[in-house]
Design a protein around this motif. Structure first.
Motif, PDB file in Angstrom:
ATOM      1  N   GLY A 186       0.810  -1.208   0.000  1.00 52.00           N
ATOM      2  CA  GLY A 186       0.000   0.000   0.000  1.00 52.00           C
ATOM      3  C   GLY A 186       0.843   1.258   0.000  1.00 52.00           C
ATOM      4  O   GLY A 186       0.543   2.225  -0.717  1.00 52.00           O
ATOM      5  N   SER A 187       1.925   1.263   0.789  1.00 51.32           N
ATOM      6  CA  SER A 187       2.819   2.426   0.830  1.00 51.32           C
ATOM      7  C   SER A 187       3.478   2.657  -0.520  1.00 51.32           C
ATOM      8  O   SER A 187       3.585   3.794  -0.989  1.00 51.32           O
ATOM      9  CB  SER A 187       3.890   2.224   1.905  1.00 51.32           C
ATOM     10  OG  SER A 187       3.308   2.048   3.176  1.00 51.32           O
ATOM     11  N   PHE A 188       3.913   1.561  -1.157  1.00 54.59           N
ATOM     12  CA  PHE A 188       4.582   1.685  -2.447  1.00 54.59           C
ATOM     13  C   PHE A 188       3.636   2.246  -3.506  1.00 54.59           C
ATOM     14  O   PHE A 188       4.015   3.112  -4.299  1.00 54.59           O
ATOM     15  CB  PHE A 188       5.111   0.320  -2.874  1.00 54.59           C
ATOM     16  CG  PHE A 188       5.900   0.336  -4.148  1.00 54.59           C
ATOM     17  CD1 PHE A 188       7.202   0.807  -4.161  1.00 54.59           C
ATOM     18  CD2 PHE A 188       5.347  -0.118  -5.340  1.00 54.59           C
ATOM     19  CE1 PHE A 188       7.941   0.825  -5.335  1.00 54.59           C
ATOM     20  CE2 PHE A 188       6.073  -0.096  -6.509  1.00 54.59           C
ATOM     21  CZ  PHE A 188       7.371   0.374  -6.510  1.00 54.59           C
ATOM     22  N   LEU A 189       2.398   1.796  -3.532  1.00 49.27           N
ATOM     23  CA  LEU A 189       1.427   2.320  -4.492  1.00 49.27           C
ATOM     24  C   LEU A 189       1.167   3.804  -4.249  1.00 49.27           C
ATOM     25  O   LEU A 189       1.030   4.589  -5.201  1.00 49.27           O
ATOM     26  CB  LEU A 189       0.125   1.523  -4.394  1.00 49.27           C
ATOM     27  CG  LEU A 189       0.187   0.070  -4.864  1.00 49.27           C
ATOM     28  CD1 LEU A 189      -1.151  -0.623  -4.624  1.00 49.27           C
ATOM     29  CD2 LEU A 189       0.578  -0.016  -6.328  1.00 49.27           C
ATOM     30  N   ALA A 190       1.110   4.213  -2.979  1.00 48.02           N
ATOM     31  CA  ALA A 190       0.893   5.627  -2.680  1.00 48.02           C
ATOM     32  C   ALA A 190       2.075   6.477  -3.131  1.00 48.02           C
ATOM     33  O   ALA A 190       1.886   7.604  -3.606  1.00 48.02           O
ATOM     34  CB  ALA A 190       0.642   5.813  -1.182  1.00 48.02           C
ATOM     35  N   VAL A 191       3.295   5.962  -2.988  1.00 43.45           N
ATOM     36  CA  VAL A 191       4.473   6.693  -3.460  1.00 43.45           C
ATOM     37  C   VAL A 191       4.387   6.898  -4.969  1.00 43.45           C
ATOM     38  O   VAL A 191       4.677   7.990  -5.485  1.00 43.45           O
ATOM     39  CB  VAL A 191       5.766   5.942  -3.080  1.00 43.45           C
ATOM     40  CG1 VAL A 191       6.969   6.557  -3.776  1.00 43.45           C
ATOM     41  CG2 VAL A 191       5.971   5.974  -1.570  1.00 43.45           C
ATOM     42  N   ILE A 250      -4.031   1.396   5.241  1.00 45.18           N
ATOM     43  CA  ILE A 250      -3.343   2.229   6.235  1.00 45.18           C
ATOM     44  C   ILE A 250      -2.004   2.701   5.680  1.00 45.18           C
ATOM     45  O   ILE A 250      -1.627   3.876   5.814  1.00 45.18           O
ATOM     46  CB  ILE A 250      -3.157   1.450   7.550  1.00 45.18           C
ATOM     47  CG1 ILE A 250      -4.516   1.160   8.191  1.00 45.18           C
ATOM     48  CG2 ILE A 250      -2.271   2.231   8.519  1.00 45.18           C
ATOM     49  CD1 ILE A 250      -4.445   0.261   9.408  1.00 45.18           C
ATOM     50  N   GLY A 251      -1.254   1.796   5.041  1.00 44.82           N
ATOM     51  CA  GLY A 251       0.026   2.198   4.446  1.00 44.82           C
ATOM     52  C   GLY A 251      -0.153   3.237   3.358  1.00 44.82           C
ATOM     53  O   GLY A 251       0.609   4.218   3.289  1.00 44.82           O
ATOM     54  N   ALA A 252      -1.149   3.053   2.488  1.00 43.20           N
ATOM     55  CA  ALA A 252      -1.377   3.999   1.400  1.00 43.20           C
ATOM     56  C   ALA A 252      -1.772   5.369   1.936  1.00 43.20           C
ATOM     57  O   ALA A 252      -1.254   6.406   1.476  1.00 43.20           O
ATOM     58  CB  ALA A 252      -2.461   3.465   0.464  1.00 43.20           C
ATOM     59  N   ASN A 253      -2.662   5.407   2.905  1.00 43.65           N
ATOM     60  CA  ASN A 253      -3.088   6.702   3.453  1.00 43.65           C
ATOM     61  C   ASN A 253      -1.978   7.380   4.243  1.00 43.65           C
ATOM     62  O   ASN A 253      -1.908   8.619   4.278  1.00 43.65           O
ATOM     63  CB  ASN A 253      -4.327   6.511   4.344  1.00 43.65           C
ATOM     64  CG  ASN A 253      -5.569   6.216   3.548  1.00 43.65           C
ATOM     65  OD1 ASN A 253      -5.867   6.908   2.572  1.00 43.65           O
ATOM     66  ND2 ASN A 253      -6.298   5.185   3.927  1.00 43.65           N
ATOM     67  N   THR A 254      -1.105   6.587   4.859  1.00 38.29           N
ATOM     68  CA  THR A 254       0.038   7.177   5.564  1.00 38.29           C
ATOM     69  C   THR A 254       0.938   7.923   4.596  1.00 38.29           C
ATOM     70  O   THR A 254       1.290   9.090   4.821  1.00 38.29           O
ATOM     71  CB  THR A 254       0.831   6.080   6.295  1.00 38.29           C
ATOM     72  OG1 THR A 254      -0.006   5.451   7.268  1.00 38.29           O
ATOM     73  CG2 THR A 254       2.045   6.679   6.994  1.00 38.29           C
ATOM     74  N   MET A 255       1.328   7.273   3.507  1.00 38.03           N
ATOM     75  CA  MET A 255       2.193   7.929   2.524  1.00 38.03           C
ATOM     76  C   MET A 255       1.471   9.063   1.805  1.00 38.03           C
ATOM     77  O   MET A 255       2.069  10.101   1.512  1.00 38.03           O
ATOM     78  CB  MET A 255       2.688   6.904   1.503  1.00 38.03           C
ATOM     79  CG  MET A 255       3.632   5.855   2.055  1.00 38.03           C
ATOM     80  SD  MET A 255       5.211   6.540   2.621  1.00 38.03           S
ATOM     81  CE  MET A 255       4.953   6.500   4.400  1.00 38.03           C
ATOM     82  N   MET A 256       0.167   8.869   1.530  1.00 36.83           N
ATOM     83  CA  MET A 256      -0.596   9.903   0.837  1.00 36.83           C
ATOM     84  C   MET A 256      -0.687  11.175   1.678  1.00 36.83           C
ATOM     85  O   MET A 256      -0.769  12.284   1.147  1.00 36.83           O
ATOM     86  CB  MET A 256      -2.013   9.398   0.535  1.00 36.83           C
ATOM     87  CG  MET A 256      -2.738  10.191  -0.524  1.00 36.83           C
ATOM     88  SD  MET A 256      -2.380   9.589  -2.176  1.00 36.83           S
ATOM     89  CE  MET A 256      -3.250   8.031  -2.156  1.00 36.83           C
ATOM     90  N   THR A 257      -0.655  11.019   2.980  1.00 31.45           N
ATOM     91  CA  THR A 257      -0.693  12.188   3.863  1.00 31.45           C
ATOM     92  C   THR A 257       0.681  12.814   4.031  1.00 31.45           C
ATOM     93  O   THR A 257       0.830  14.040   3.962  1.00 31.45           O
ATOM     94  CB  THR A 257      -1.254  11.784   5.243  1.00 31.45           C
ATOM     95  OG1 THR A 257      -2.557  11.224   5.084  1.00 31.45           O
ATOM     96  CG2 THR A 257      -1.340  12.995   6.167  1.00 31.45           C
TER      97      THR A 257
END
Length: 575
Positions: free
Chosen positions: A400-405, A482-489
Motif C-alpha cells: 500500500g505504501s509503495f502504491l501511494a508513493v 493504512i500504508g497507502a493513506n500514511t504515505m498519501m498524507t
C-alpha cells in the motif's frame, strides 16, 4: 513560449523527491540578507555570483574567486565525478538504507516471543503457575522494543546533520555506521529486556542514512538530475520493510532470533567496509578545508595554487560555507553546532501552522507502529499463523505504501500546476506574452486532504476485521489501506513544509521528523490498553475518532495557510 508556459514546463520537469534542495539554494541567493540565520544546509552552496563574495570580504576576494572558478571544473568536485562512480555511490547509499530498515523492521514480528524468552519465569515460592501467560507489562515491553527505535531516531538527526557540516560527510557517516554495528552487536548479545530496549534505542540514534543520504545526493547531482537517485534511496527502505519481517520470521523459527540480528550485523559490516574503501568526501566545504591543510604543510607553499588556497581559507567558514573575516575560534564553532541543534525547535514552536501539521503528520505516521505491534498478536490469536507466513502478512502495509508513493510521484506536481494555473486565470488576468502565475505551497495539499480523511476509515476497518475475524485477505487490504493513506498524507505534507518555509525548510523538516519519531515511540503504547479494555473493534475506533478530529487541519491549511504563514517570521512572505 510565454512565461506561464515556461514556468509550467519547469515545474512539471522538477522531480518530486528533489525538494530538499530548496533551502541551500535560497540560502546562497539571500546570504547578504539572512547571514547567519540558518546553518542547517543540505550541501555546500555552489558559488556563481561574485557579487555575493565581494559583499563580505571588503573587496579582498581575488584568491577566493580564483579558487571557486577553478574548483567548479576541478575533478575533486563531486558534481564532476564520473557518472559510473556517482551511481555506484547511490547504489551503496541504497544498500545502506535497505540494511537500516531491515535492522529496524526485522524484530517487529518477533518482539513478543523475544520478550518472553528473556523474561525469567516466576519463582515457585511466589505460588504462581509458570505455565500462565506473561503478565500485561510484558506486552508493553514488546511494544516498546519495537517503537524505541524511533526515540533514538528523534535524537540522531539533531546532531548528525550539524556534525556533517562541521567535519564532512565521510567521517560522520563512517563513525555513525561503526556505532550502529556496535549497538547491533549489543542487541544480539543482550540477556535482559532492559538491555535489549536500550540497545535498540542507541541503534536508532546511530542511523545516519535518513539524514545524510539526501544530502550526499545533493552534493553529487545538479537539482534537475536528482529525481532518479532520490527515488532509488527512498524505494530501498520500502523493500527492506517488505522482506524484513518475512525473512526474520523464517530464520527465527529455525535457528532463533539472535541469528537474525547477527545477520544484520554482517550486512551492516559489509556496507561499512564498502564505505571505507569506495566512498569519498562529497561536502564541498570539507574538500576545500582538506586541500588547504595539505597545501599548508607542503613544501610548495610559494606556488600560485597554495596562495589561492590560503586566500580561500582566510575567508571561508568551513562549517557553513559562509565567508568570514579573520580566524574563527573553536568556541564559535561549537556555538554554531549548538544553534544548529536548537534551531529546529525554535522554528517549530515559532509557527502554529507547523505545529498543527506536525501533529497531523506524527499521529498518521505512528499508525505504522500501531499496526506493527498489534498485527503479530492478531495473526497468532485470530488466524493461527506463525513463522514466515506471519512475516509475509506485513507486506500488505508495504505494498500500500509503495502504491501511494507511485501516485504521489505521478500526480503531486500535476495537481500543483493545475491549481496554480486555475488560480492565476481567476485572480490574475494577464497578457499571453507576460503571465507569471503565483506560487502557493498550499497547492501541494489536496492529496494530504484525501489521505487524512481516508485514514479514520482505514484504521477503524483494520480493528473491526480483527474483532470479527474476517477472512485474512480483508486484514491484508486493511493494512494496505493504512500504508497507502500514511504515505498519501506525509509525502505532500513534507513537500508543503519545504515550499512554505523556504530558507528554513531544513530546520522545519528536522522539527517535523523529531515530533514524528516521538509520537511513533509513545502512541503505540496505548494500543494494548485500548484493546484489553474495548476489544479490537471499539479500541481502534478511538484511533479513528482521533484521526477524524485531526483531518480538518489539512483543509484549514489548504484554505487559510497563505494567511496563517504570515504570522510566523520563518514562513512569512515579503510583500
Amino acid at each position: 513560449m510565454t512565461r506561464s508556459q515556461r514556468s509550467s514546463t519547469l515545474d512539471s520537469a522538477r522531480p518530486l523527491l528533489s525538494h530538499h534542495d530548496t533551502e541551500d539554494d535560497l540560502l546562497w541567493q539571500q546570504r547578504s540578507r539572512y547571514h547567519g540565520t540558518d546553518a542547517t544546509v543540505a550541501r555546500a552552496p555552489h558559488v556563481n555570483d561574485g557579487n555575493n563574495v565581494g559583499d563580505d570580504n571588503d573587496g579582498d576576494d581575488d584568491g577566493l574567486e580564483d579558487y571557486i572558478s577553478h574548483f567548479d571544473d576541478d575533478p575533486d568536485n563531486p558534481q564532476n565525478w564520473p557518472a559510473s562512480f556517482k551511481w555506484s555511490v547511490v547504489a551503496l547509499l541504497a544498500m545502506t538504507a535497505f540494511s537500516v530498515t531491515f535492522n529496524c523492521i526485522s524484530l517487529v514480528p518477533l518482539a513478543p516471543s523475544i520478550v518472553r524468552s528473556l523474561t525469567p519465569p516466576p519463582a515457585p515460592s511466589d505460588g504462581t503457575d509458570s505455565s500462565l501467560p506473561p503478565p500485561a507489562n510484558l506486552k508493553s515491553a514488546s511494544v516498546l522494543l519495537v517503537t524505541i527505535w524511533e526515540l533514538g531516531e528523534a535524537a540522531g538527526p539533531l546532531l548528525i546533520a550539524p556534525l556533517s557540516e562541521l567535519f564532512g560527510r565521510y567521517p560522520t557517516l563512517n563513525i555513525t555506521n561503526l556505532l550502529l554495528i556496535l549497538f547491533t552487536i549489543l542487541t544480539a548479545t543482550a540477556t535482559s529486556v532492559p538491555t535489549l530496549i536500550l540497545s535498540r534505542c542507541l541503534t536508532g540514534m546511530a542511523v545516519a542514512s535518513n539524514v545524510l543520504n539526501p544530502a550526499i545526493v545533493g552534493d553529487m547531482f545538479p537539482s534537475d538530475q536528482r529525481g532518479s537517485a532520490m527515488s532509488l534511496i527512498f524505494i530501498a527502505p520500502l523493500i527492506g520493510g517488505a522482506v524484513g519481517p518475512a525473512i526474520s520470521s523464517a530464520v527465527a523459527e529455525s535457528v532463533g532470533w539472535r541469528k537474525v540480528v547477527w545477520g544484520v550485523v554482517g550486512l551492516s559490516t559489509i556496507c561499512e567496509l564498502l564505505f571505507l574503501c569506495l566512498f569519498k568526501e562529497t561536502y564541498k566545504v570539507a574538500i576545500v578545508r582538506r586541500r588547504v591543510m595539505r597545501e599548508k604543510h607542503s613544501n610548495s607553499s610559494s606556488s600560485s595554487s597554495s596562495s589561492r588556497f590560503r586566500a580561500a581559507n582566510a575567508h571561508l567558514d568551513m562549517s557553513t560555507g559562509n565567508l568570514k573575516r579573520g580566524k574563527k575560534s573553536q568556541r564559535e564553532e561549537w556555538r554554531k553546532l549548538r544553534d544548529s541543534v536548537l534551531r529546529p525547535f525554535l522554528v517549530v514552536f515559532g509557527s502554529g501552522l507547523l505545529m498543527a501539521l506536525s501533529l497531523l503528520g506524527s499521529v498518521t505516521f505512528s499508525y505504522f507502529y500501531v499496526v506493527s505491534v498489534t498485527l503479530p498478536e492478531i495473526l497468532e490469536d485470530k488466524y493461527g499463523l506463525s513463522g514466515a507466513v506471519k512475516g509475509l502478512c506485513f507486506m500488505g502495509f508495504t505494498v500500500g505504501s509503495f502504491l501511494a508513493v507511485l501516485i504521489c510521484n505521478a500526480f503531486l506536481d500535476r495537481i500543483y500546476i493545475a491549481l496554480r494555473d486555475r488560480d492565476a486565470a481567476l485572480t490574475q488576468p494577464c497578457s499571453p506574452d507576460d503571465c507569471l502565475p503565483k506560487e502557493k505551497p498550499e497547492y501541494r495539499l489536496p492529496l494530504t486532504i484525501l489521505g487524512a480523511f481516508s485514514m479514520p476509515f482505514a484504521i477503524t476497518f483494520y480493528g473491526w476485521v480483527a474483532e470479527l475475524s474476517l477472512p485474512l485477505p480483508f486484514l491484508l487490504i486493511a493494512c494496505g489501506l493504512i500504508g497507502a493513506n500514511t504515505m498519501m498524507t506525509l509525502i505532500p505534507l513534507m513537500a508543503y513544509v519545504v515550499d512554505a518555509f523556504g530558507l528554513f525548510s531544513a530546520s522545519a523538516m528536522t522539527g517535523v521528523i523529531v515530533s514524528r519519531c516521538l509520537m511513533g515511540t509513545f502512541l503505540p503504547l496505548a494500543a494494548a490498553p485500548l484493546v484489553d479494555a474495548f476489544g479490537y473493534g471499539w479500541g481502534f475506533m478511538v484511533f479513528g475518532v482521533m484521526s477524524g478530529a485531526l483531518a480538518p487541519i489539512s483543509v484549514v491549511v489548504f484554505r487559510y495557510g497563505e494567511r496563517w504563514r504570515q504570522f510566523c517570521k520563518y514562513s512569512r512572505v515579503e510583500q
